[in-house]
Write a protein that holds these residues in place. Structure first.
Motif, mmCIF file in Angstrom:
data_model
loop_
_atom_site.group_PDB
_atom_site.id
_atom_site.type_symbol
_atom_site.label_atom_id
_atom_site.label_comp_id
_atom_site.label_asym_id
_atom_site.label_seq_id
_atom_site.Cartn_x
_atom_site.Cartn_y
_atom_site.Cartn_z
ATOM 1 N N ASP A 1 0.844 -1.203 0.000
ATOM 2 C CA ASP A 1 0.000 0.000 0.000
ATOM 3 C C ASP A 1 0.880 1.254 0.000
ATOM 4 O O ASP A 1 0.651 2.194 -0.761
ATOM 5 C CB ASP A 1 -0.915 -0.039 1.235
ATOM 6 N N LYS A 2 1.906 1.257 0.832
ATOM 7 C CA LYS A 2 2.779 2.443 0.930
ATOM 8 C C LYS A 2 3.531 2.674 -0.376
ATOM 9 O O LYS A 2 3.856 3.805 -0.727
ATOM 10 C CB LYS A 2 3.758 2.286 2.088
ATOM 11 N N PHE A 3 3.808 1.583 -1.107
ATOM 12 C CA PHE A 3 4.513 1.719 -2.387
ATOM 13 C C PHE A 3 3.567 2.231 -3.482
ATOM 14 O O PHE A 3 3.909 3.126 -4.252
ATOM 15 C CB PHE A 3 5.114 0.367 -2.787
ATOM 16 N N LEU A 4 2.343 1.644 -3.541
ATOM 17 C CA LEU A 4 1.448 1.949 -4.664
ATOM 18 C C LEU A 4 0.619 3.222 -4.479
ATOM 19 O O LEU A 4 0.378 3.956 -5.445
ATOM 20 C CB LEU A 4 0.476 0.772 -4.892
ATOM 21 N N TRP A 5 0.161 3.468 -3.254
ATOM 22 C CA TRP A 5 -0.842 4.528 -3.060
ATOM 23 C C TRP A 5 -0.364 5.918 -3.493
ATOM 24 O O TRP A 5 -1.147 6.680 -4.085
ATOM 25 C CB TRP A 5 -1.351 4.533 -1.608
ATOM 26 N N PRO A 6 0.914 6.300 -3.246
ATOM 27 C CA PRO A 6 1.339 7.648 -3.658
ATOM 28 C C PRO A 6 1.142 7.911 -5.153
ATOM 29 O O PRO A 6 1.091 9.061 -5.579
ATOM 30 C CB PRO A 6 2.831 7.686 -3.294
ATOM 31 N N TYR A 7 1.024 6.840 -5.969
ATOM 32 C CA TYR A 7 0.851 7.035 -7.411
ATOM 33 C C TYR A 7 -0.614 7.065 -7.827
ATOM 34 O O TYR A 7 -0.922 7.290 -8.996
ATOM 35 C CB TYR A 7 1.556 5.914 -8.193
#
Ligand code: HEM
Ligand code: HEM
Length: 184
Positions: A48-54
């Motif tokens: 989640d922390k990897f994908l959500w910012p995008y």
């Protein structure tokens, strides 16, 4: 010499720009739904922390590509393959409507929150002090996720319909969008 129709468009298949936009956006939708699913089911996980910012930047880019795609379709409206049937026309039309509304509603909520928003290093919204725009926030809270999940169901139906055509022995539908052997 190649015929003009061969270079620019092929009525029995989509032209290369339409195909390129379709597959590029399909990939980006895969990414954005991975981010939404991870956010919903694995909140605060590493994924989640990897994908959500995008999520928001990719959503904005999808809206920009959609406007280009709609403009291209308009330019090419007399040179596109005819719809397979009424269900395909309605399904594709609904997908276009949702591809427009979902990111637009997301952006409206972002604006209404008064928070700044930048995407890919570009400042898209400056943000503002004072009262939030409540109707924009409400619209986002009520409809963004709801329509987002609805479109995922429609996409599954869209892919299912293509597989069904293929299994029934009609590979023409897939060829129209891949361009492979589309003149045979
Ligand atoms: C076509 C593009 C987009 C699609 C398909 C999409 C889809 C979704 C989905 C399915 C969710 C639900 C996730 C969950 O249940 O946790 C979601 C949440 C969210 N989206 Fe998008 N989105 C798109 C574009 C955008 C844009 C452009 C923005 C803002 C600029 C945005 C902001 C948000 C926010 C803040 C949430 C979490 C808040 C909430 O749960 O309501 N999205 N999105
Ligand atoms: C693995 C994923 C996908 C496959 C295999 C696929 C396959 C296809 C095929 C074969 C066509 C041609 C149908 C015809 O000529 O009637 C098509 C058209 C279309 N697809 Fe997909 N598709 C996929 C993902 C998506 C996604 C994610 C969207 C949008 C959310 C989408 C939206 C459309 C639309 C709107 C059309 C109509 C043609 C156009 O205006 O571009 N597709 N797709």
């Amino acid at each position: 010499m190649k015929e003009i129709s061969e270079v620019t468009d092929r009525p029995q298949g989509y032209d290369s720009i339409s195909r390129g936009l379709h597959w590029l956006m399909a990939l980006m939708f895969a990414w954005i739904y991975c981010s939404a699913i991870a956010h919903n089911l694995l909140s605060d996980s590493a994924l989640d922390k990897f994908l959500w910012p995008y999520h928001k930047p990719v959503g904005l880019l999808l809206l920009v590509l959609l406007v280009l795609r709609a403009g291209w379709n308009l330019l090419k409206r007399h040179n596109r393959p005819p719809s397979m049937n009424l269900a395909a026309s309605i399904g594709h039309g609904t997908l276009y409507g949702l591809m427009f509304l979902i990111p637009l509603i997301g952006l409206l909520r972002q604006y209404g929150s008064g928070r700044a928003f930048s995407a890919f290093g570009l400042q898209v919204m400056d943000g503002f002090e004072g009262e939030k725009v409540q109707w924009m926030i409400n619209m986002g809270s009520n409809f963004h996720s709801l329509l987002g999940w609805t479109m995922l169901v429609l996409i599954a139906g869209h892919i299912g319909a293509v597989i069904l055509h293929y299994r029934q022995g009609s590979s023409q539908v897939l060829r129209r969008m891949t361009g492979i052997n589309s003149r045979s």
